[in-house]
Design an enzyme around this catalytic site. Structure first.
Site, short mmCIF file in Angstrom:
data_model
loop_
_atom_site.label_atom_id
_atom_site.label_comp_id
_atom_site.label_asym_id
_atom_site.label_seq_id
_atom_site.Cartn_x
_atom_site.Cartn_y
_atom_site.Cartn_z
N TYR A 58 46.01 -24.68 8.73
CA TYR A 58 47.02 -24.77 9.80
C TYR A 58 46.42 -25.27 11.10
O TYR A 58 47.10 -25.95 11.87
CB TYR A 58 47.73 -23.41 9.98
CG TYR A 58 48.78 -23.22 8.91
CD1 TYR A 58 48.46 -22.57 7.72
CD2 TYR A 58 50.05 -23.79 9.04
CE1 TYR A 58 49.39 -22.45 6.70
CE2 TYR A 58 50.99 -23.68 8.02
CZ TYR A 58 50.65 -23.02 6.85
OH TYR A 58 51.58 -22.93 5.84
N ARG A 61 46.62 -29.01 10.76
CA ARG A 61 48.00 -29.50 10.95
C ARG A 61 48.41 -29.37 12.42
O ARG A 61 49.12 -30.22 12.96
CB ARG A 61 48.96 -28.73 10.04
CG ARG A 61 48.74 -29.03 8.56
CD ARG A 61 49.72 -28.28 7.69
NE ARG A 61 51.09 -28.70 7.95
CZ ARG A 61 52.15 -27.99 7.53
NH1 ARG A 61 51.97 -26.86 6.87
NH2 ARG A 61 53.37 -28.41 7.77
N GLN A 92 63.55 -27.86 9.46
CA GLN A 92 62.60 -27.23 8.53
C GLN A 92 61.17 -27.47 9.05
O GLN A 92 60.23 -26.90 8.50
CB GLN A 92 62.74 -27.81 7.12
CG GLN A 92 64.11 -27.60 6.50
CD GLN A 92 64.25 -28.35 5.19
OE1 GLN A 92 63.82 -27.91 4.12
NE2 GLN A 92 64.85 -29.54 5.27
N ASP A 95 56.76 -28.48 13.62
CA ASP A 95 56.25 -29.18 14.82
C ASP A 95 57.23 -29.00 15.97
O ASP A 95 58.34 -28.50 15.78
CB ASP A 95 56.00 -30.67 14.50
CG ASP A 95 57.29 -31.45 14.17
OD1 ASP A 95 57.34 -32.12 13.12
OD2 ASP A 95 58.25 -31.37 14.97
N HIS A 110 61.69 -22.68 9.30
CA HIS A 110 60.43 -22.33 8.64
C HIS A 110 59.33 -21.99 9.63
O HIS A 110 58.15 -22.00 9.27
CB HIS A 110 59.98 -23.48 7.72
CG HIS A 110 60.94 -23.70 6.59
ND1 HIS A 110 60.98 -24.89 5.88
CD2 HIS A 110 61.91 -22.94 6.06
CE1 HIS A 110 61.93 -24.82 4.97
NE2 HIS A 110 62.53 -23.65 5.06
N GLY A 176 65.72 -36.97 6.76
CA GLY A 176 64.32 -36.85 6.33
C GLY A 176 63.97 -35.58 5.60
O GLY A 176 62.94 -34.97 5.86
N THR A 177 64.84 -35.16 4.67
CA THR A 177 64.48 -34.01 3.84
C THR A 177 64.83 -34.32 2.39
O THR A 177 65.88 -34.87 2.10
CB THR A 177 65.19 -32.71 4.29
OG1 THR A 177 64.89 -31.67 3.34
CG2 THR A 177 66.68 -32.86 4.43
N SER A 178 63.94 -33.90 1.50
CA SER A 178 64.19 -34.15 0.07
C SER A 178 65.17 -33.12 -0.49
O SER A 178 65.51 -33.18 -1.67
CB SER A 178 62.85 -34.06 -0.69
OG SER A 178 62.33 -32.73 -0.55
N1 APR Z 1 62.54 -41.49 7.84
C1 APR Z 1 63.39 -40.66 7.19
N2 APR Z 1 63.05 -39.99 6.06
C2 APR Z 1 61.80 -40.19 5.59
C3 APR Z 1 60.86 -41.04 6.21
C4 APR Z 1 61.28 -41.70 7.39
N3 APR Z 1 60.47 -42.54 8.06
N4 APR Z 1 59.70 -41.02 5.48
C5 APR Z 1 59.92 -40.17 4.43
N5 APR Z 1 61.18 -39.69 4.50
C6 APR Z 1 61.85 -38.76 3.60
C7 APR Z 1 61.40 -38.79 2.16
O1 APR Z 1 62.09 -39.82 1.45
C8 APR Z 1 61.80 -37.38 1.70
O2 APR Z 1 63.13 -37.38 1.21
O3 APR Z 1 61.57 -37.46 4.06
C9 APR Z 1 61.72 -36.54 2.97
C10 APR Z 1 60.54 -35.59 3.00
O4 APR Z 1 60.71 -34.66 1.96
P1 APR Z 1 59.63 -33.50 1.83
O5 APR Z 1 58.25 -34.09 1.90
O6 APR Z 1 60.02 -32.70 0.61
O7 APR Z 1 59.81 -32.62 3.13
P2 APR Z 1 60.93 -31.54 3.44
O8 APR Z 1 62.22 -31.87 2.73
O9 APR Z 1 60.99 -31.38 4.90
O10 APR Z 1 60.30 -30.21 2.79
C11 APR Z 1 61.01 -28.99 3.00
O11 APR Z 1 59.17 -27.81 1.98
O12 APR Z 1 56.92 -27.59 1.76
C12 APR Z 1 58.03 -27.05 2.35
O13 APR Z 1 58.07 -25.79 4.32
C13 APR Z 1 57.92 -27.09 3.85
O14 APR Z 1 59.69 -27.44 5.46
C14 APR Z 1 59.08 -27.96 4.28
C15 APR Z 1 60.03 -27.86 3.10
#
Ligand code: APR
Length: 246
Positions: A58, A61, A92, A95, A110, A176-178
């Protein structure tokens, strides 16, 4: 706009909105979970087993977050708020880029990497304006400090608050979240039936659940484009955005 008539945008953000600021996402091919195993650095068991490894993870990061700057997506959301829209951000991300861009209503689902907390009493939280957390740094009750973040296997104390916020959205913007992690991904189901939902993500085409509009572009392009439409019209609506294949 008066407060009651102000359109209410709720924004659910994930690591992707900070990617263009140089902060790694988690599940990309070069993501954080490719470098580290979650069970080694992001669980309570990991912290009990090897606190120094977790604190070092951490600290690394945290240094990356401090070097990062808000990008066009963070700034566009703050501009919309300055224009009089009510903008509630549920992130989520741990930062502080939304806050540094000027957003004033940010809920960290989170936790926050720039805060430390007691390992025995979560109410005891301490800002980390500089430096990190070392073994031997203790809270007022004498227990070891830990990052004020939610680890896998821990409850998400702010989830109920987040549901209440999404339930009041006139439009839900997801950036920007999966949508891979619960309960955060379930927030989309808390939006009122009449509320439009739009996902901004280069993978939006494959990620967006049915009924969710998709803008398959990076946050730094898609979010400012949407915000330009909303600021020009003074209302929240879903423009037909001409971005590549949707
Ligand atoms: N702009 C928009 N989206 C983007 C970009 C960008 N420039 N670059 C990547 N992405 C997308 C990817 O396509 C993906 O769908 O951002 C997403 C990131 O997904 P993850 O890496 O799974 O991150 P996240 O969804 O925030 O994870 C959720 O998982 O590990 C835990 O606590 C952690 O808060 C986190 C949680």
């Amino acid at each position: 706009m008066t407060s009651s008539s102000r359109p209410h945008l709720v924004v659910l953000t994930g690591a992707g909105i900070s990617a263009e600021s140089g902060i790694k996402t988690f599940r990309a091919s070069d993501g954080l979970w490719e470098e580290y195993r979650v069970q080694d650095v992001a669980t309570p068991e990991a912290f009990n087993r090897d606190p120094e490894l977790v604190l070092r993870f951490y600290d690394q990061r945290r240094a990356q977050v401090r070097r990062a700057r808000p990008n066009a997506a963070h700034r566009a959301l703050a501009d919309l708020e300055r224009d009089g829209f009510r903008v509630s951000i549920v992130t989520q991300n741990i930062d502080d880029l939304h806050e540094r861009a000027g957003s004033r209503d940010v809920l960290h689902l989170h936790g926050e990497i720039l805060m430390a907390r007691s390992s025995v009493d979560p109410r005891l939280r301490y800002p980390l304006p500089r430096g990190g957390i070392k073994l031997g740094d203790v809270c007022d009750k004498g227990s070891q400090l830990r990052p004020d973040v939610v680890w896998f296997g821990e409850s998400v104390p702010r989830y109920a608050d987040a549901c209440d916020i999404v339930a009041e959205a006139d439009l839900l913007l997801v950036v920007g979240t999966s949508l891979a992690v619960m309960p955060a991904a379930l927030l989309l189901e808390q939006a009122p039936l009449e509320t439009d939902i739009v996902l901004v993500d280069p993978q939006a085409g494959s990620l967006a659940p049915p009924g969710v509009a998709r803008v398959s572009r990076p946050a730094g392009e898609g979010v400012p484009e949407l915000v330009r439409h909303w600021r020009r019209e003074g209302r929240l609506w879903l423009p037909e955005l001409r971005f590549g294949p949707s």
